[in-house]
Design a protein around this motif. Sequence first.
Motif, PDB file in Angstrom:
ATOM      1  N   MET A 143       2.910  -1.872   1.866  1.00 55.59           N
ATOM      2  CA  MET A 143       2.364  -2.897   2.709  1.00 55.59           C
ATOM      3  C   MET A 143       3.509  -3.716   3.276  1.00 55.59           C
ATOM      4  O   MET A 143       4.449  -4.038   2.563  1.00 55.59           O
ATOM      5  N   LYS A 144       3.373  -4.035   4.530  1.00 51.31           N
ATOM      6  CA  LYS A 144       4.387  -4.860   5.180  1.00 51.31           C
ATOM      7  C   LYS A 144       3.704  -6.028   5.862  1.00 51.31           C
ATOM      8  O   LYS A 144       2.668  -5.865   6.505  1.00 51.31           O
ATOM      9  N   PHE A 145       4.288  -7.205   5.703  1.00 54.72           N
ATOM     10  CA  PHE A 145       3.759  -8.422   6.278  1.00 54.72           C
ATOM     11  C   PHE A 145       4.826  -9.069   7.151  1.00 54.72           C
ATOM     12  O   PHE A 145       5.993  -9.125   6.770  1.00 54.72           O
ATOM     13  N   CYS A 146       4.410  -9.563   8.297  1.00 57.38           N
ATOM     14  CA  CYS A 146       5.300 -10.266   9.217  1.00 57.38           C
ATOM     15  C   CYS A 146       5.185 -11.769   8.974  1.00 57.38           C
ATOM     16  O   CYS A 146       4.089 -12.286   8.756  1.00 57.38           O
ATOM     17  N   ILE A 147       6.306 -12.454   9.015  1.00 57.97           N
ATOM     18  CA  ILE A 147       6.303 -13.911   8.971  1.00 57.97           C
ATOM     19  C   ILE A 147       6.469 -14.375  10.410  1.00 57.97           C
ATOM     20  O   ILE A 147       7.489 -14.107  11.054  1.00 57.97           O
ATOM     21  N   GLU A 148       5.449 -15.051  10.900  1.00 54.30           N
ATOM     22  CA  GLU A 148       5.411 -15.471  12.295  1.00 54.30           C
ATOM     23  C   GLU A 148       5.417 -16.995  12.388  1.00 54.30           C
ATOM     24  O   GLU A 148       4.675 -17.668  11.683  1.00 54.30           O
ATOM     25  N   ILE A 149       6.257 -17.504  13.272  1.00 50.66           N
ATOM     26  CA  ILE A 149       6.299 -18.935  13.542  1.00 50.66           C
ATOM     27  C   ILE A 149       6.256 -19.118  15.053  1.00 50.66           C
ATOM     28  O   ILE A 149       7.085 -18.553  15.773  1.00 50.66           O
ATOM     29  N   GLU A 150       5.260 -19.869  15.514  1.00 50.78           N
ATOM     30  CA  GLU A 150       5.081 -20.144  16.938  1.00 50.78           C
ATOM     31  C   GLU A 150       5.127 -18.867  17.772  1.00 50.78           C
ATOM     32  O   GLU A 150       5.766 -18.814  18.830  1.00 50.78           O
ATOM     33  N   GLY A 151       4.449 -17.827  17.289  1.00 52.40           N
ATOM     34  CA  GLY A 151       4.330 -16.583  18.035  1.00 52.40           C
ATOM     35  C   GLY A 151       5.512 -15.644  17.945  1.00 52.40           C
ATOM     36  O   GLY A 151       5.506 -14.585  18.564  1.00 52.40           O
ATOM     37  N   ALA A 152       6.517 -15.996  17.189  1.00 51.32           N
ATOM     38  CA  ALA A 152       7.700 -15.143  17.061  1.00 51.32           C
ATOM     39  C   ALA A 152       7.834 -14.631  15.631  1.00 51.32           C
ATOM     40  O   ALA A 152       7.615 -15.369  14.670  1.00 51.32           O
ATOM     41  N   ALA A 153       8.192 -13.353  15.505  1.00 50.02           N
ATOM     42  CA  ALA A 153       8.460 -12.768  14.190  1.00 50.02           C
ATOM     43  C   ALA A 153       9.823 -13.270  13.729  1.00 50.02           C
ATOM     44  O   ALA A 153      10.831 -13.061  14.398  1.00 50.02           O
ATOM     45  N   VAL A 154       9.839 -13.959  12.581  1.00 49.87           N
ATOM     46  CA  VAL A 154      11.084 -14.540  12.074  1.00 49.87           C
ATOM     47  C   VAL A 154      11.489 -13.964  10.721  1.00 49.87           C
ATOM     48  O   VAL A 154      12.550 -14.295  10.197  1.00 49.87           O
ATOM     49  N   GLY A 155      10.633 -13.115  10.149  1.00 50.75           N
ATOM     50  CA  GLY A 155      10.936 -12.534   8.849  1.00 50.75           C
ATOM     51  C   GLY A 155       9.872 -11.542   8.443  1.00 50.75           C
ATOM     52  O   GLY A 155       8.929 -11.275   9.193  1.00 50.75           O
ATOM     53  N   GLY A 156      10.034 -10.999   7.259  1.00 45.79           N
ATOM     54  CA  GLY A 156       9.065 -10.041   6.761  1.00 45.79           C
ATOM     55  C   GLY A 156       9.108  -9.912   5.254  1.00 45.79           C
ATOM     56  O   GLY A 156      10.095 -10.288   4.612  1.00 45.79           O
ATOM     57  N   ILE A 157       8.001  -9.407   4.726  1.00 47.65           N
ATOM     58  CA  ILE A 157       7.884  -9.122   3.297  1.00 47.65           C
ATOM     59  C   ILE A 157       7.267  -7.742   3.159  1.00 47.65           C
ATOM     60  O   ILE A 157       6.272  -7.433   3.821  1.00 47.65           O
ATOM     61  N   GLY A 158       7.844  -6.918   2.299  1.00 45.99           N
ATOM     62  CA  GLY A 158       7.304  -5.595   2.014  1.00 45.99           C
ATOM     63  C   GLY A 158       6.988  -5.468   0.536  1.00 45.99           C
ATOM     64  O   GLY A 158       7.760  -5.927  -0.308  1.00 45.99           O
ATOM     65  N   VAL A 159       5.841  -4.884   0.243  1.00 41.00           N
ATOM     66  CA  VAL A 159       5.420  -4.656  -1.135  1.00 41.00           C
ATOM     67  C   VAL A 159       5.225  -3.152  -1.309  1.00 41.00           C
ATOM     68  O   VAL A 159       4.494  -2.526  -0.556  1.00 41.00           O
ATOM     69  N   ARG A 160       5.900  -2.585  -2.306  1.00 37.35           N
ATOM     70  CA  ARG A 160       5.806  -1.155  -2.572  1.00 37.35           C
ATOM     71  C   ARG A 160       5.154  -0.948  -3.935  1.00 37.35           C
ATOM     72  O   ARG A 160       5.744  -1.265  -4.967  1.00 37.35           O
ATOM     73  N   PRO A 161       3.923  -0.411  -3.938  1.00 36.30           N
ATOM     74  CA  PRO A 161       3.256  -0.161  -5.219  1.00 36.30           C
ATOM     75  C   PRO A 161       3.919   0.989  -5.972  1.00 36.30           C
ATOM     76  O   PRO A 161       4.478   1.907  -5.363  1.00 36.30           O
ATOM     77  N   GLY A 162       3.840   0.916  -7.297  1.00 38.10           N
ATOM     78  CA  GLY A 162       4.349   1.989  -8.133  1.00 38.10           C
ATOM     79  C   GLY A 162       3.365   3.137  -8.208  1.00 38.10           C
ATOM     80  O   GLY A 162       2.233   3.056  -7.700  1.00 38.10           O
ATOM     81  N   HIS A 163       3.780   4.230  -8.829  1.00 32.52           N
ATOM     82  CA  HIS A 163       2.961   5.428  -8.954  1.00 32.52           C
ATOM     83  C   HIS A 163       2.911   5.874 -10.406  1.00 32.52           C
ATOM     84  O   HIS A 163       3.736   5.479 -11.218  1.00 32.52           O
ATOM     85  N   ASP A 164       1.939   6.706 -10.717  1.00 35.55           N
ATOM     86  CA  ASP A 164       1.789   7.331 -12.023  1.00 35.55           C
ATOM     87  C   ASP A 164       1.773   6.253 -13.118  1.00 35.55           C
ATOM     88  O   ASP A 164       0.931   5.369 -13.079  1.00 35.55           O
ATOM     89  N   VAL A 165       2.686   6.297 -14.061  1.00 29.41           N
ATOM     90  CA  VAL A 165       2.669   5.320 -15.155  1.00 29.41           C
ATOM     91  C   VAL A 165       3.022   3.914 -14.691  1.00 29.41           C
ATOM     92  O   VAL A 165       2.807   2.947 -15.420  1.00 29.41           O
ATOM     93  N   HIS A 166       3.533   3.799 -13.474  1.00 30.70           N
ATOM     94  CA  HIS A 166       3.879   2.494 -12.897  1.00 30.70           C
ATOM     95  C   HIS A 166       2.839   2.032 -11.869  1.00 30.70           C
ATOM     96  O   HIS A 166       3.096   1.142 -11.068  1.00 30.70           O
ATOM     97  N   ARG A 167       1.650   2.611 -11.915  1.00 31.21           N
ATOM     98  CA  ARG A 167       0.643   2.338 -10.887  1.00 31.21           C
ATOM     99  C   ARG A 167       0.092   0.918 -10.917  1.00 31.21           C
ATOM    100  O   ARG A 167      -0.556   0.504  -9.975  1.00 31.21           O
TER     101      ARG A 167
END
Length: 110
Positions: A1-25
Amino acid sequence: MKFCIEIEGAAVGGIGVRPGHDVHRHTATVGYWLGEDFWGRGIMTEALTAVTDFCFDNFPLRRISAEVFSNNSASARVLEKAGFTFEGCLKNNVLKDGKLLDSLLYAQTK
């Protein structure tokens, strides 16, 4: 999942979340960046807290972790202010700009 950080209509940053798999699910890792013009305003702490809460509320996650370069104290402070706990230092973990650096491991659990 990726999220944009927006301020006054402009992309100024981002956050990405990567889920684990199998035993790390039931775990995920998070990474983030913010344009330098927006540093020091609490923007990333607010965004990281919101994304972490969203992930815990909407997915079967028990743990979200993050690694920061050991020379990036501001990013470590963002994690601490967002409720993450320091878990340890990963020695010689990353090569950035030709330098071998340690990483600091932080996590938040549900």
